[in-house]
Write an enzyme that holds these catalytic residues in place. Structure first.
Site, mmCIF file in Angstrom:
data_model
loop_
_atom_site.group_PDB
_atom_site.id
_atom_site.type_symbol
_atom_site.label_atom_id
_atom_site.label_comp_id
_atom_site.label_asym_id
_atom_site.label_seq_id
_atom_site.Cartn_x
_atom_site.Cartn_y
_atom_site.Cartn_z
ATOM 1 N N LYS A 124 0.656 -1.138 0.010
ATOM 2 C CA LYS A 124 -0.033 -0.110 0.009
ATOM 3 C C LYS A 124 0.848 1.230 -0.073
ATOM 4 O O LYS A 124 1.425 1.662 0.969
ATOM 5 C CB LYS A 124 -0.800 0.023 1.226
ATOM 6 C CG LYS A 124 -2.045 0.771 1.002
ATOM 7 C CD LYS A 124 -2.196 2.022 0.867
ATOM 8 C CE LYS A 124 -1.834 3.042 2.007
ATOM 9 N NZ LYS A 124 -1.543 4.427 1.721
ATOM 10 N N CYS A 168 13.962 10.569 6.698
ATOM 11 C CA CYS A 168 13.570 10.329 8.210
ATOM 12 C C CYS A 168 14.748 10.614 8.993
ATOM 13 O O CYS A 168 14.955 10.844 10.189
ATOM 14 C CB CYS A 168 13.118 8.845 8.238
ATOM 15 S SG CYS A 168 14.386 7.809 7.321
HETATM 16 P P1 NAD Z 1 2.484 8.739 7.500
HETATM 17 O O1 NAD Z 1 2.705 8.002 8.617
HETATM 18 O O2 NAD Z 1 1.584 9.881 7.417
HETATM 19 O O3 NAD Z 1 1.909 7.564 6.255
HETATM 20 C C1 NAD Z 1 2.749 6.466 6.148
HETATM 21 C C2 NAD Z 1 1.957 5.396 5.346
HETATM 22 O O4 NAD Z 1 0.894 4.953 6.136
HETATM 23 C C3 NAD Z 1 1.098 5.816 4.012
HETATM 24 O O5 NAD Z 1 1.141 4.940 3.035
HETATM 25 C C4 NAD Z 1 -0.344 6.138 4.659
HETATM 26 O O6 NAD Z 1 -1.352 6.218 3.777
HETATM 27 C C5 NAD Z 1 -0.236 5.086 5.740
HETATM 28 N N1 NAD Z 1 -1.462 5.374 6.837
HETATM 29 C C6 NAD Z 1 -1.886 6.407 7.571
HETATM 30 N N2 NAD Z 1 -2.746 6.260 8.231
HETATM 31 C C7 NAD Z 1 -2.879 4.801 8.364
HETATM 32 C C8 NAD Z 1 -3.787 3.871 9.186
HETATM 33 N N3 NAD Z 1 -4.498 4.478 10.073
HETATM 34 N N4 NAD Z 1 -3.402 2.742 8.949
HETATM 35 C C9 NAD Z 1 -2.677 1.861 8.081
HETATM 36 N N5 NAD Z 1 -1.741 3.125 7.358
HETATM 37 C C10 NAD Z 1 -1.917 4.379 7.284
HETATM 38 O O7 NAD Z 1 4.049 9.071 6.994
HETATM 39 P P2 NAD Z 1 4.428 9.899 5.839
HETATM 40 O O8 NAD Z 1 3.990 11.397 5.858
HETATM 41 O O9 NAD Z 1 3.856 9.313 4.644
HETATM 42 O O10 NAD Z 1 6.055 9.803 5.890
HETATM 43 C C11 NAD Z 1 6.607 10.610 6.516
HETATM 44 C C12 NAD Z 1 7.001 10.048 8.031
HETATM 45 O O11 NAD Z 1 7.802 8.647 7.910
HETATM 46 C C13 NAD Z 1 7.984 10.927 8.855
HETATM 47 O O12 NAD Z 1 7.874 10.479 9.956
HETATM 48 C C14 NAD Z 1 9.447 9.976 8.252
HETATM 49 O O13 NAD Z 1 10.418 10.017 9.287
HETATM 50 C C15 NAD Z 1 8.885 8.552 8.264
HETATM 51 N N6 NAD Z 1 9.874 7.854 7.688
HETATM 52 C C16 NAD Z 1 10.491 6.958 8.318
HETATM 53 C C17 NAD Z 1 11.805 6.188 7.606
HETATM 54 C C18 NAD Z 1 12.439 5.142 8.262
HETATM 55 O O14 NAD Z 1 13.093 4.394 7.605
HETATM 56 N N7 NAD Z 1 12.553 5.018 9.610
HETATM 57 C C19 NAD Z 1 11.853 6.443 6.326
HETATM 58 C C20 NAD Z 1 11.030 7.321 5.500
HETATM 59 C C21 NAD Z 1 10.190 7.923 6.420
#
Ligand code: NAD
Length: 493
Positions: free
Chosen positions: A189, A298
């Site tokens: 997803k 991140c």
């Molecule tokens: P987000 O948490 O808003 O979304 C991430 C994913 O989760 C998306 O596909 C979204 O549609 C899905 N999602 C949202 N709500 C959900 C729910 N209730 N149930 C299931 N899935 C759900 O994050 P974002 O804005 O897409 O990305 C930014 C964040 O990701 C930042 O905090 C960043 O640090 C983190 N990140 C971490 C890494 C790592 O390797 N640690 C890498 C890249 C990004």
């Protein structure tokens, strides 16, 4: 000046839309679609199927069937061969994938072409090699009698992979490659903001010849398609990369069905300059650590600890360096920094700038939109002289905002660097290696880079301490999370 869009990317943008259900491209069950934007212009790039519960149900049924059937019977050698073939296809389509990633995320094309896409290919190649090398062991048991006791590594089952928008295809590969290598099936997803390259990858997987049902790609919103995956009793594991807030919610929800969960979450990573650091190398490193990929990383090195004795030099040169960064359209070869992912995110980042000013941090450069760079969501690279307690120095901003934090006592710097709920990554610049290594061992972070930053390789594990996550991706450590260990005892008497 803009690079022309590769023909294949242009053709893809015309046909993209359907979701990928285990071997077939079709509309969402509801027939609904959602728009995908180019953040450099705010224009719609494509309209894509809005996957939901019914699509997830069907993908899970197909994934379970594949697990018990054609994919489950595939030999490790064949799985490795398919993954190798996929990595070759990714390389053959690298220009197209890089252009689509650049357009959809807003990152400069050159970065997508030299960083994201080659790493994606490397991930599939690396884990292709593991497919034939990941097994159990014979155990020296002491139970009275005579036994052959051994372990098997069995695939955990159906994996729900949920990914963010900053490195869409790369992060998808961190999950798909190890999961497929050990024989899992995967439902991906992608973020609703950036589903394009995942759908292109689905086409390449078809071409590579993965059996039906092995992989599905269901674009859609988190609360719909994402939540349906997390709730589904037929999904055995969730591999999530995203925000801490959503990650915590997923962990709670997954407890209902006791799914396996790995979480790669946010960070507020420190970069520490030691007194003896080479100033030129450090300047370049610090700017790269905080502003690469628009700061939407991140592991962005968004807290820069600078010795007070060197503060003036670094502030002056960091500001000059930040102001020299060329912002513009991702397909313009002069562009070094693109737009942020969305208007909403741009406003969030500017909200942090406002908060920094209100709390007394000193704005040195940036802190405002950059309409000169284009009609999209551009924010100028921003540098604050800040203090540890200020919000901009504590919370993840996920944009081009750097907090410079002076220090006097080198013994204190590790404690200050660790004083955060996050623990994803850290950087150290200096020449005295004994000091740098002692500091590296004292930092609570999943990865520490010395005299470099954001060095990534499929062989090197990636993940967070504390609230930056649970589990590891990359390296053989990733394989642990996609397998169950079974003990088998055979009574020899
Ligand atoms: P987000 O948490 O808003 O979304 C991430 C994913 O989760 C998306 O596909 C979204 O549609 C899905 N999602 C949202 N709500 C959900 C729910 N209730 N149930 C299931 N899935 C759900 O994050 P974002 O804005 O897409 O990305 C930014 C964040 O990701 C930042 O905090 C960043 O640090 C983190 N990140 C971490 C890494 C790592 O390797 N640690 C890498 C890249 C990004």
């Amino acid at each position: 000046m803009r690079l022309p869009l590769p023909e294949k990317a242009e053709a893809f943008l015309k046909r993209v839309g359907p979701l990928y259900l285990g071997g077939t491209f079709r509309k969402a069950a509801t027939g609904e679609v959602f728009p995908v934007l180019n953040p450099a212009t705010g224009e719609v790039l494509a309209r894509v199927a809005r996957g939901g519960k019914e699509d997830v149900d069907q993908a899970v049924a197909l994934a379970r069937k594949a697990l018990e059937g054609s994919w489950g019977r595939t030999s490790p050698d064949e799985r490795g061969r398919l993954l190798f073939r996929l990595s070759e296809l990714i390389e053959a389509h690298a220009d197209t994938l890089a252009a689509l990633e650049a357009l959809n995320v807003g990152k400069p094309y050159a970065e997508a072409r030299t960083a994201d896409i080659p790493l994606v290919a490397q991930h599939f190649r690396y884990f292709a090699g593991w497919a034939t090398k990941w097994g159990g062991e014979v155990l020296p048991v002491s139970f009275p009698g005579e036994y052959l006791a051994y372990t098997r590594r069995e695939p955990v089952g159906v994996v729900g992979a949920i990914t963010p928008w900053n490195f869409p295809l790369l992060i998808a590969s961190w999950k798909l490659a190890p999961a497929l290598a050990v024989g899992c099936t995967v439902i991906l997803k992608p973020s609703e903001l950036t589903p394009l390259t995942a759908l292109y990858l689905a086409e390449l997987m078809e071409e590579a010849g993965f059996p039906k049902g092995t992989v599905s790609v269901i674009p859609g919103y988190g609360e719909e398609a994402g939540a349906a995956l997390v709730a589904h009793p037929g999904v055995d594991k969730i591999s999530f990369t995203g925000s801490v807030e959503v990650g915590k919610g997923i962990l709670k929800q997954a407890a209902e069905t006791l799914k396996r969960v790995t979480l790669e979450l946010g960070g507020k990573s420190p970069v520490i300059l030691l007194e003896d650091a080479d100033p030129k190398r450090v300047l370049k490193g610090a700017l790269f650590a905080s502003f690469f990929n628009q700061g939407e990383v991140c592991a962005a090195g968004s807290r820069l600890f600078v010795p007070k004795s060197k503060l003036d030099y670094f502030l002056e040169n960091l500001v000059t360096g930040a102001q020299a960064i060329q912002q513009g359209h991702p397909l313009d070869p002069r562009t070094q920094m693109g737009p942020l992912i969305s208007r909403e995110h741009m406003e969030r980042v500017l909200g942090y700038v406002q908060r920094g000013l209100e709390e007394g941090a000193t704005l040195l450069t940036g802190g405002e939109p950059n309409p000169g760079a284009g009609p999209g969501f551009f924010v100028k690279p921003t540098i604050f002289l800040a203090e540890d307690g200020q919000t901009i120095a504590r919370e993840e901003i996920f944009g081009p905002v750097l907090s410079v934090l002076p220090y006097e006592d080198p013994e204190e710097v590790a404690r200050r660097a660790n004083a955060t709920p996050y623990g994803l990554a850290a950087g150290i610049f200096g020449q005295d290696m004994r000091r740098a290594i002692r500091l590296a061992h004292a930092l609570k972070a999943g990865t520490v880079w010395i005299n470099g930053y954001l060095l990534l390789d499929a062989a090197s594990p990636w993940g967070g301490y504390k609230e930056s996550g649970i589990g590891r991706e990359m390296g053989r450590y990733a394989l642990e999370h996609y397998t169950e260990v079974k003990s088998v005892w055979l009574n020899l008497t």
